[in-house]
Design a protein around this motif. Structure first.
Motif, PDB file in Angstrom:
ATOM      1  N   PRO A   6       0.630  -0.926   0.257  1.00  0.00           N
ATOM      2  CA  PRO A   6       0.119   0.158   0.815  1.00  0.00           C
ATOM      3  C   PRO A   6       0.714   0.903  -0.117  1.00  0.00           C
ATOM      4  O   PRO A   6       0.725   2.240  -0.547  1.00  0.00           O
ATOM      5  CB  PRO A   6      -1.029   0.356   1.344  1.00  0.00           C
ATOM      6  CG  PRO A   6      -0.689  -1.482   1.912  1.00  0.00           C
ATOM      7  CD  PRO A   6       0.265  -2.287   0.803  1.00  0.00           C
ATOM      8  N   GLN A   7       1.767   1.344   0.576  1.00  0.00           N
ATOM      9  CA  GLN A   7       3.373   2.441   0.710  1.00  0.00           C
ATOM     10  C   GLN A   7       2.965   2.331  -0.790  1.00  0.00           C
ATOM     11  O   GLN A   7       3.670   3.897  -1.115  1.00  0.00           O
ATOM     12  CB  GLN A   7       4.382   2.743   1.857  1.00  0.00           C
ATOM     13  CG  GLN A   7       2.837   2.276   3.294  1.00  0.00           C
ATOM     14  CD  GLN A   7       4.506   2.487   4.679  1.00  0.00           C
ATOM     15  OE1 GLN A   7       5.619   1.758   4.049  1.00  0.00           O
ATOM     16  NE2 GLN A   7       3.933   2.320   5.728  1.00  0.00           N
ATOM     17  N   LEU A   8       4.197   1.861  -1.126  1.00  0.00           N
ATOM     18  CA  LEU A   8       4.449   1.773  -2.857  1.00  0.00           C
ATOM     19  C   LEU A   8       3.530   2.370  -3.362  1.00  0.00           C
ATOM     20  O   LEU A   8       3.353   3.082  -4.787  1.00  0.00           O
ATOM     21  CB  LEU A   8       5.457   0.124  -2.674  1.00  0.00           C
ATOM     22  CG  LEU A   8       6.380   0.172  -2.109  1.00  0.00           C
ATOM     23  CD1 LEU A   8       6.940  -1.910  -2.974  1.00  0.00           C
ATOM     24  CD2 LEU A   8       7.661   0.698  -2.521  1.00  0.00           C
ATOM     25  N   THR A   9       1.822   1.391  -3.480  1.00  0.00           N
ATOM     26  CA  THR A   9       1.171   2.516  -4.004  1.00  0.00           C
ATOM     27  C   THR A   9       0.633   3.985  -4.149  1.00  0.00           C
ATOM     28  O   THR A   9       0.736   4.528  -4.581  1.00  0.00           O
ATOM     29  CB  THR A   9      -0.223   1.352  -4.362  1.00  0.00           C
ATOM     30  OG1 THR A   9       0.465   0.013  -4.433  1.00  0.00           O
ATOM     31  CG2 THR A   9      -1.324   1.795  -4.992  1.00  0.00           C
ATOM     32  N   GLN A  10       0.983   4.036  -2.716  1.00  0.00           N
ATOM     33  CA  GLN A  10       0.302   5.213  -2.831  1.00  0.00           C
ATOM     34  C   GLN A  10       1.935   6.208  -3.481  1.00  0.00           C
ATOM     35  O   GLN A  10       1.749   7.424  -3.335  1.00  0.00           O
ATOM     36  CB  GLN A  10       0.338   6.008  -1.311  1.00  0.00           C
ATOM     37  CG  GLN A  10      -0.123   7.506  -0.569  1.00  0.00           C
ATOM     38  CD  GLN A  10      -1.468   7.488  -1.115  1.00  0.00           C
ATOM     39  OE1 GLN A  10      -2.244   6.762  -0.559  1.00  0.00           O
ATOM     40  NE2 GLN A  10      -1.547   8.903  -2.464  1.00  0.00           N
ATOM     41  N   GLN A  11       3.164   5.869  -2.636  1.00  0.00           N
ATOM     42  CA  GLN A  11       3.464   7.049  -3.582  1.00  0.00           C
ATOM     43  C   GLN A  11       4.144   6.709  -4.419  1.00  0.00           C
ATOM     44  O   GLN A  11       4.967   7.651  -5.839  1.00  0.00           O
ATOM     45  CB  GLN A  11       5.463   6.658  -2.781  1.00  0.00           C
ATOM     46  CG  GLN A  11       5.622   6.005  -1.052  1.00  0.00           C
ATOM     47  CD  GLN A  11       5.441   7.350  -0.499  1.00  0.00           C
ATOM     48  OE1 GLN A  11       5.309   8.443  -1.311  1.00  0.00           O
ATOM     49  NE2 GLN A  11       4.628   8.251   0.348  1.00  0.00           N
ATOM     50  N   PHE A  12       3.637   5.611  -5.790  1.00  0.00           N
ATOM     51  CA  PHE A  12       3.673   5.651  -6.776  1.00  0.00           C
ATOM     52  C   PHE A  12       2.855   6.458  -8.051  1.00  0.00           C
ATOM     53  O   PHE A  12       3.341   7.503  -8.736  1.00  0.00           O
ATOM     54  CB  PHE A  12       3.589   4.407  -7.078  1.00  0.00           C
ATOM     55  CG  PHE A  12       3.615   4.174  -8.237  1.00  0.00           C
ATOM     56  CD1 PHE A  12       5.005   3.625  -9.264  1.00  0.00           C
ATOM     57  CD2 PHE A  12       2.769   4.342  -9.416  1.00  0.00           C
ATOM     58  CE1 PHE A  12       5.128   3.560 -10.623  1.00  0.00           C
ATOM     59  CE2 PHE A  12       2.549   4.220 -11.032  1.00  0.00           C
ATOM     60  CZ  PHE A  12       3.837   3.991 -11.065  1.00  0.00           C
ATOM     61  N   PHE A  13       1.829   6.684  -7.099  1.00  0.00           N
ATOM     62  CA  PHE A  13       0.760   7.695  -7.328  1.00  0.00           C
ATOM     63  C   PHE A  13       1.514   9.017  -7.373  1.00  0.00           C
ATOM     64  O   PHE A  13       1.349   9.936  -8.061  1.00  0.00           O
ATOM     65  CB  PHE A  13      -0.495   7.393  -7.098  1.00  0.00           C
ATOM     66  CG  PHE A  13      -2.085   8.429  -7.006  1.00  0.00           C
ATOM     67  CD1 PHE A  13      -2.445   8.256  -8.523  1.00  0.00           C
ATOM     68  CD2 PHE A  13      -2.033   9.430  -6.652  1.00  0.00           C
ATOM     69  CE1 PHE A  13      -3.267   8.670  -9.036  1.00  0.00           C
ATOM     70  CE2 PHE A  13      -2.986  10.657  -7.058  1.00  0.00           C
ATOM     71  CZ  PHE A  13      -3.864   9.934  -8.176  1.00  0.00           C
ATOM     72  N   VAL A 151      -5.090   3.817   0.560  1.00  0.00           N
ATOM     73  CA  VAL A 151      -4.693   4.514  -0.588  1.00  0.00           C
ATOM     74  C   VAL A 151      -5.331   5.515  -1.206  1.00  0.00           C
ATOM     75  O   VAL A 151      -6.245   4.996  -1.820  1.00  0.00           O
ATOM     76  CB  VAL A 151      -3.883   3.640  -1.579  1.00  0.00           C
ATOM     77  CG1 VAL A 151      -3.413   4.523  -2.816  1.00  0.00           C
ATOM     78  CG2 VAL A 151      -3.040   2.276  -1.222  1.00  0.00           C
ATOM     79  N   THR A 152      -4.783   6.744  -1.056  1.00  0.00           N
ATOM     80  CA  THR A 152      -6.020   7.821  -0.911  1.00  0.00           C
ATOM     81  C   THR A 152      -5.407   8.858  -2.811  1.00  0.00           C
ATOM     82  O   THR A 152      -4.731   9.186  -2.500  1.00  0.00           O
ATOM     83  CB  THR A 152      -5.547   9.305   0.023  1.00  0.00           C
ATOM     84  OG1 THR A 152      -6.420   8.313   1.284  1.00  0.00           O
ATOM     85  CG2 THR A 152      -6.879  10.525   0.010  1.00  0.00           C
ATOM     86  N   LEU A 153      -6.165   8.860  -3.782  1.00  0.00           N
ATOM     87  CA  LEU A 153      -5.611   9.345  -4.677  1.00  0.00           C
ATOM     88  C   LEU A 153      -6.493  10.513  -4.101  1.00  0.00           C
ATOM     89  O   LEU A 153      -7.588  11.015  -4.687  1.00  0.00           O
ATOM     90  CB  LEU A 153      -5.992   8.289  -5.827  1.00  0.00           C
ATOM     91  CG  LEU A 153      -6.183   7.226  -5.627  1.00  0.00           C
ATOM     92  CD1 LEU A 153      -6.086   6.406  -6.911  1.00  0.00           C
ATOM     93  CD2 LEU A 153      -4.432   6.790  -5.420  1.00  0.00           C
ATOM     94  N   PRO A 154      -5.816  11.767  -4.295  1.00  0.00           N
ATOM     95  CA  PRO A 154      -6.774  13.219  -4.370  1.00  0.00           C
ATOM     96  C   PRO A 154      -6.600  13.539  -5.368  1.00  0.00           C
ATOM     97  O   PRO A 154      -6.457  13.079  -6.938  1.00  0.00           O
ATOM     98  CB  PRO A 154      -5.209  14.282  -3.969  1.00  0.00           C
ATOM     99  CG  PRO A 154      -4.367  12.780  -2.908  1.00  0.00           C
ATOM    100  CD  PRO A 154      -4.626  12.228  -3.853  1.00  0.00           C
ATOM    101  N   TYR A 155      -8.081  14.123  -6.274  1.00  0.00           N
ATOM    102  CA  TYR A 155      -8.810  14.596  -7.073  1.00  0.00           C
ATOM    103  C   TYR A 155      -8.029  15.200  -8.051  1.00  0.00           C
ATOM    104  O   TYR A 155      -7.846  15.593  -8.660  1.00  0.00           O
ATOM    105  CB  TYR A 155      -9.803  15.181  -6.913  1.00  0.00           C
ATOM    106  CG  TYR A 155     -10.860  14.300  -6.274  1.00  0.00           C
ATOM    107  CD1 TYR A 155     -10.992  13.154  -6.560  1.00  0.00           C
ATOM    108  CD2 TYR A 155     -11.810  14.626  -5.736  1.00  0.00           C
ATOM    109  CE1 TYR A 155     -12.411  11.975  -6.174  1.00  0.00           C
ATOM    110  CE2 TYR A 155     -13.380  13.749  -4.693  1.00  0.00           C
ATOM    111  CZ  TYR A 155     -13.535  12.901  -5.940  1.00  0.00           C
ATOM    112  OH  TYR A 155     -14.331  11.799  -5.233  1.00  0.00           O
ATOM    113  N   SER A 156      -7.310  16.775  -6.827  1.00  0.00           N
ATOM    114  CA  SER A 156      -6.121  17.412  -8.395  1.00  0.00           C
ATOM    115  C   SER A 156      -4.947  16.149  -8.330  1.00  0.00           C
ATOM    116  O   SER A 156      -4.792  16.888  -9.688  1.00  0.00           O
ATOM    117  CB  SER A 156      -5.368  18.373  -7.256  1.00  0.00           C
ATOM    118  OG  SER A 156      -4.936  17.879  -6.038  1.00  0.00           O
TER     119      SER A 156
END
Length: 308
Positions: A6-13, A151-156
């Motif tokens: 999850p952390q890798l996914t967040q940082q990748f995004f 994992v949070t994907l901000p709209y911005s």
């Protein structure tokens, strides 16, 4: 280990969205270099001006105007692209065209002088302090992962990635199929021969500066909305980073600029997350040094062939 994915996914995004901004700016560097063989070191300031124009447009509408958020953002992008297009044309006419036949050092000094001028021009007009940009796109998409880690994907940042992908596809198609795109490719291969064949090379060069400025303006507006603040000096470091991305991918190659921007954004983000935010610049420029040591032309660049 359960939190690693999850952390890798967040940082990748996060890195992907940052890399998209670098790619938008880097394309301006690589297009100008591909046409006239010079580096537009005032390009970072065009990015900064685009952010300010977006903020002025937002202020004119007002955050409580009742208009849809995406309409306001589209208006900010459109106005910023038009205004910075004028700036890009002016930079070419004032700082580059008069010295085009001079040694490259002369053009370099002219570009640095234009960069300093634009910084101070904006500082005098808008003030040198940090300015807050209202958060237009709050919230985001939350993706549940293991052990309660979301994992949070901000709209911005989603908007940054979507807009960048759309612009990249549109630019690729335009350069490949349009009349001006074909003329640009001809000038990048042999400027003198293109002129002999009837192509207005001055028009192509001006178009290149304008198009690069418009793309940088999009990056400026989107990052201002995402970060929430700006000042007249944000263009310098962003410009240096984008230039690094262009060299990393292969200066003169548009796909290389896209790839270099994404790789640089990912390298910075992972370095800040897993090493220290103070070392992210060291990691980014260290990556550049390694690429230049083992592949001087960049990842997608091609060796220059001396014409005789």
């Amino acid at each position: 280990m359960s939190d690693l994915i999850p952390q890798l996914t967040q940082q990748f995004f996060n890195g992907l969205s940052l890399g998209a901004i670098y790619a938008l700016i880097a394309i301006g560097y690589t297009m100008v270099y591909g046409i006239i063989g010079m580096i537009n070191f005032a390009h970072g300031e065009i990015y900064m001006i685009g952010a300010y124009v977006g903020l002025v447009t937002l202020t004119a509408f007002g955050t409580d105007s009742g208009l849809p958020v995406y309409f306001i953002i589209a208006a900010m992008l459109l106005v910023a692209m038009v205004v910075t297009g004028v700036y890009g044309y002016s930079v070419e006419r004032v700082a580059y065209r008069p010295v085009r036949g001079s040694p490259r050092l002369v053009a370099l000094i002219s570009a640095i002088g234009m960069s300093i001028f634009l910084q101070n021009w904006m500082a005098l007009g808008q003030g040198a302090r940090d300015m807050a940009v209202p958060a237009l796109l709050s919230g985001g998409v939350s993706i549940p992962m293991s052990d309660g880690f979301d994992v949070t994907l901000p709209y911005s940042r989603i908007v940054i990635i979507v807009v960048t992908v759309v612009l990249m596809v549109a630019l690729t198609m335009y350069i490949k199929h349009s009349r001006m795109g074909r003329a640009s490719r001809a000038c990048s291969q042999d400027m003198h021969m293109a002129g002999l064949l009837g192509i207005d090379t001055n028009k192509v060069i001006s178009f290149t500066f304008i198009l690069g400025a418009m793309l940088a303006a999009v990056g400026g507006v989107l990052i201002a909305v995402t970060i929430g603040k700006l000042n007249p000096f944000i263009g310098f470091i962003a410009g240096i980073k984008a230039f690094t991305a262009a060299v990393l991918g292969g200066i003169g190659s548009i796909p290389g600029a896209m790839l270099g921007g994404v790789l640089l954004g990912l390298a910075e983000t992972f370095a800040a997350a897993y090493i220290s935010s103070q070392y992210k610049d060291i990691v980014a420029f260290g990556l550049l040094v390694l690429i230049l040591l083992f592949r001087p032309t960049g990842l997608l660049g091609k060796p220059e062939v001396e014409k005789v």
